[in-house]
Design a protein around this motif. Structure first.
Motif, short mmCIF file in Angstrom:
data_model
loop_
_atom_site.label_atom_id
_atom_site.label_comp_id
_atom_site.label_asym_id
_atom_site.label_seq_id
_atom_site.Cartn_x
_atom_site.Cartn_y
_atom_site.Cartn_z
N TRP A 5 0.81 -1.21 0.00
CA TRP A 5 0.00 0.00 0.00
C TRP A 5 0.85 1.28 0.00
O TRP A 5 0.32 2.39 0.03
CB TRP A 5 -0.95 0.02 1.20
CG TRP A 5 -0.31 -0.34 2.52
CD1 TRP A 5 -0.33 -1.55 3.14
CD2 TRP A 5 0.44 0.54 3.39
NE1 TRP A 5 0.34 -1.49 4.33
CE2 TRP A 5 0.82 -0.22 4.52
CE3 TRP A 5 0.81 1.88 3.33
CZ2 TRP A 5 1.57 0.32 5.56
CZ3 TRP A 5 1.55 2.42 4.37
CH2 TRP A 5 1.92 1.65 5.47
N GLU A 8 0.27 4.04 -2.92
CA GLU A 8 -0.97 4.79 -2.76
C GLU A 8 -0.89 5.76 -1.59
O GLU A 8 -1.36 6.89 -1.67
CB GLU A 8 -2.14 3.82 -2.53
CG GLU A 8 -2.89 3.43 -3.80
CD GLU A 8 -4.14 2.65 -3.46
OE1 GLU A 8 -5.23 3.24 -3.34
OE2 GLU A 8 -4.01 1.42 -3.29
N GLN A 62 -8.01 10.92 5.78
CA GLN A 62 -7.64 10.21 4.54
C GLN A 62 -6.96 8.89 4.85
O GLN A 62 -7.24 7.86 4.20
CB GLN A 62 -6.71 11.10 3.71
CG GLN A 62 -7.40 12.30 3.08
CD GLN A 62 -6.40 13.25 2.44
OE1 GLN A 62 -5.23 13.30 2.80
NE2 GLN A 62 -6.86 14.02 1.46
N ALA A 65 -9.56 6.38 6.23
CA ALA A 65 -10.43 5.89 5.16
C ALA A 65 -9.70 4.87 4.30
O ALA A 65 -10.26 3.80 3.97
CB ALA A 65 -10.90 7.08 4.30
N PHE A 66 -8.47 5.18 3.93
CA PHE A 66 -7.66 4.26 3.12
C PHE A 66 -7.46 2.94 3.85
O PHE A 66 -7.63 1.85 3.27
CB PHE A 66 -6.31 4.91 2.81
CG PHE A 66 -5.34 4.00 2.11
CD1 PHE A 66 -5.37 3.86 0.73
CD2 PHE A 66 -4.41 3.26 2.85
CE1 PHE A 66 -4.48 3.00 0.09
CE2 PHE A 66 -3.53 2.41 2.21
CZ PHE A 66 -3.56 2.28 0.83
N CYS A 68 -9.23 1.62 6.25
CA CYS A 68 -10.48 0.88 6.40
C CYS A 68 -10.83 0.16 5.10
O CYS A 68 -11.20 -1.02 5.11
CB CYS A 68 -11.60 1.83 6.82
SG CYS A 68 -13.14 0.99 7.23
N ARG A 69 -10.70 0.85 3.99
CA ARG A 69 -11.01 0.23 2.70
C ARG A 69 -10.15 -0.99 2.43
O ARG A 69 -10.60 -1.98 1.83
CB ARG A 69 -10.80 1.24 1.56
CG ARG A 69 -11.83 2.33 1.44
CD ARG A 69 -11.74 3.03 0.10
NE ARG A 69 -10.41 3.57 -0.18
CZ ARG A 69 -10.00 4.78 0.17
NH1 ARG A 69 -10.83 5.59 0.85
NH2 ARG A 69 -8.79 5.21 -0.14
N ASN A 70 -8.91 -0.94 2.90
CA ASN A 70 -7.96 -2.00 2.60
C ASN A 70 -7.74 -2.98 3.75
O ASN A 70 -6.89 -3.86 3.64
CB ASN A 70 -6.62 -1.37 2.18
CG ASN A 70 -6.70 -0.66 0.85
OD1 ASN A 70 -6.63 -1.29 -0.21
ND2 ASN A 70 -6.89 0.66 0.88
N GLU A 179 -13.77 4.34 9.55
CA GLU A 179 -14.77 3.92 8.58
C GLU A 179 -14.32 4.37 7.20
O GLU A 179 -13.40 5.17 7.07
CB GLU A 179 -16.12 4.55 8.92
CG GLU A 179 -16.65 4.13 10.29
CD GLU A 179 -17.89 4.92 10.68
OE1 GLU A 179 -18.99 4.34 10.63
OE2 GLU A 179 -17.75 6.10 11.05
N GLU A 180 -14.95 3.85 6.17
CA GLU A 180 -14.56 4.24 4.82
C GLU A 180 -14.78 5.73 4.58
O GLU A 180 -14.07 6.35 3.79
CB GLU A 180 -15.32 3.40 3.79
CG GLU A 180 -14.87 1.94 3.79
CD GLU A 180 -15.31 1.19 2.55
OE1 GLU A 180 -15.56 1.84 1.51
OE2 GLU A 180 -15.38 -0.05 2.61
N THR A 181 -15.76 6.29 5.27
CA THR A 181 -15.92 7.74 5.33
C THR A 181 -15.87 8.13 6.80
O THR A 181 -16.90 8.13 7.48
CB THR A 181 -17.25 8.20 4.69
OG1 THR A 181 -17.33 7.72 3.34
CG2 THR A 181 -17.34 9.73 4.68
N ARG A 430 -14.88 -2.71 11.81
CA ARG A 430 -14.03 -3.80 11.33
C ARG A 430 -12.95 -4.18 12.33
O ARG A 430 -12.14 -5.06 12.06
CB ARG A 430 -13.40 -3.41 9.99
CG ARG A 430 -14.43 -3.16 8.88
CD ARG A 430 -13.77 -2.94 7.53
NE ARG A 430 -13.06 -4.12 7.06
CZ ARG A 430 -12.40 -4.19 5.91
NH1 ARG A 430 -12.38 -3.13 5.10
NH2 ARG A 430 -11.76 -5.29 5.56
#
Length: 448
Positions: A5, A8, A62, A65-66, A68-70, A179-181, A430
């Motif tokens: 990661w 990114e 940011q 969010a990153f 959490c998404r991953n 969270e993702e947001t 999560r």
């Protein structure tokens, strides 16, 4: 170190905000867990995959969010002066170093609003220049951050007057969710229980509002006694004497004072000592109390030398443990809470059984308005089994123990663990915030 990661993340926060060099990552994955011979071998090899050092709330959001998404774990870090592995990532991932969120946002007559990475020592200096001062702070305050203290501490210097963190010493916090947001929560009042001493498990704190008080001219005094019981009786008398304004009252059993190398020659060999910070003008009251218990006033640091020479608070609270470890690496410590009135009997029972295997020093403080003797006893470590025999004895005679040899949050007396669990469920569905530091019941899932 290369992680999948990294590219990114570099694009997200910038090259200078991402740390991947193994030596730096290793350093920023550690705190003072090595105070514990139980934790040291278990945590020495734990490390993050990388460290992100945001310089704004926007970057914090940011990164969360990153992550959490991953599905990447995130462990928040201040200055790493905690003692229980709070800032050690158990499952790799990202260490979120908040030390660059270091702006003082507002100082008023009654409070300071600051970002989480502001160092307490720097804030105290600034406040005193403006006729104000911190109410409470840890012995590590020169390095410790406001956010690290709130999320990993409890009390400290000043607690004899103002209590611990739960006693109104945090007014408001800005919290980001995992969270993702990510949501930006502004938390105050009873809701703060979910975030004080939370190890960053229920949300990431980016901003704190803490109460402050008027600056006092602090005189530092050591009173000496032939025995520890007399030292404790004197300390209790001073701690409960509301005519004496104070920041520190700490009785220390001999030979612990011999560990304090910078001031050891100024202390009486063989004597127990009480280390104090009291308001200038309290000299006669202290001398009278000392005489009542067969003691005498020894080393004094006048108020005009405050912060100009090494202070007595540098030898109290968990700095006592640090000086003990420097003198003898086989020593460790406990965190104990004694009965507010019956503590001398409890101490006598401990000494009768363990002798010099357990050396006592107390920190008098207020908790919910009551003066109580907290303690960080020094223990000669032999085996884990023996250490827990000592802990079991303390508990059997009614002495509360907050175990400093575990990295998990333990149930407290105010329901704060239940509040943290509820917040974690809402804010970190999560389970990616500092995983492994809070025991989440297996029934607690995000699905109903």
């Amino acid at each position: 170190m290369t992680v999948d990661w990294a590219k990114e993340m570099r694009e997200l926060v910038g090259e200078d905000r991402l740390v991947l060099h193994p030596d730096q990552v290793g350093k920023l994955s550690k705190d003072y867990y090595w105070y514990s011979p139980v934790l040291e071998p278990l945590l020495r090899d734990k490390r993050a995959d990388g460290v992100v050092v945001p310089d704004s709330e926007e970057q914090v959001a940011q990164v969360l969010a990153f992550a959490c998404r991953n599905g990447i774990p995130v462990t928040a870090r201040g200055a790493g002066t905690g003692n229980y592995g709070q800032a050690v990532p158990l499952e790799g991932g990202i260490v979120l170093d908040l030390s660059k969120l270091d702006r003082v946002l507002r100082i008023t007559d009654g409070y300071a609003r600051v970002q989480a990475g502001v160092r307490l020592g720097a804030l105290e200096k600034r406040l005193r220049e403006q006729g104000k001062e911190l109410r409470i702070y840890p012995s590590t305050f020169m390095k410790a951050t406001v956010g690290g203290f709130v999320c990993g501490g409890s009390g400290g210097i000043g607690s004899i007057t103002w209590g611990n963190l739960w006693d109104g010493n945090v007014l408001e916090a800005v919290v980001y969710t995992m969270e993702e947001t990510p949501r930006r929560l502004v938390v105050g009042g009873s809701e703060l229980a979910a975030y004080i001493h939370n190890y960053g498990t229920s949300g990431v704190l980016t901003e704190l509002t803490i109460p402050i008080s008027d600056r006092v001219q602090w005189r530092q005094t050591v009173a000496q006694f032939d025995d520890f019981e007399s030292a404790c009786r004197f300390a209790f008398a001073v701690a409960t004497d509301d005519s004496i304004r104070k920041r520190l009252v700490s009785p220390v059993e001999w030979p612990i004072p011999s560990f304090f190398k910078p001031i050891a020659k100024k202390l009486e060999p063989g004597s127990s000592a009480v280390l104090m910070e009291t308001e200038e003008g309290s000299e006669e009251a202290l001398a009278a109390h000392a005489a009542s218990f067969g003691g005498r006033i020894g080393y004094v640091i006048p108020s005009d030398q405050y912060r100009k020479v090494i202070g007595l608070s540098d030898f109290t609270w968990n700095h006592t443990t640090l000086w003990a470890l420097k003198a003898d690496s086989s020593l460790t410590y406990l965190q104990a809470g004694f009965h507010p009135a019956d503590f001398l009997r409890q101490i006598a029972q401990i000494k009768a059984v363990f002798g010099d295997e357990v050396l006592m020093h107390l920190e008098f403080m207020r908790s919910a308005g009551t003066v109580v003797p907290a303690a960080l006893p020094i223990v000669r470590y032999t085996t884990r089994e023996r250490l827990y025999e000592i802990i079991a004895f303390f508990r059997a005679i009614g002495v509360g123990i907050n175990d400093p040899h575990t990295w998990t949050l333990e149930p407290g007396g105010r329901g704060e663990l239940e509040a943290m669990l509820a917040a974690k469920r809402a804010n970190d569905p999560r389970g990616l915030l500092n995983p492994g530091k809070i025991r989440v019941p297996s029934a607690m899932t995000t699905e109903e």
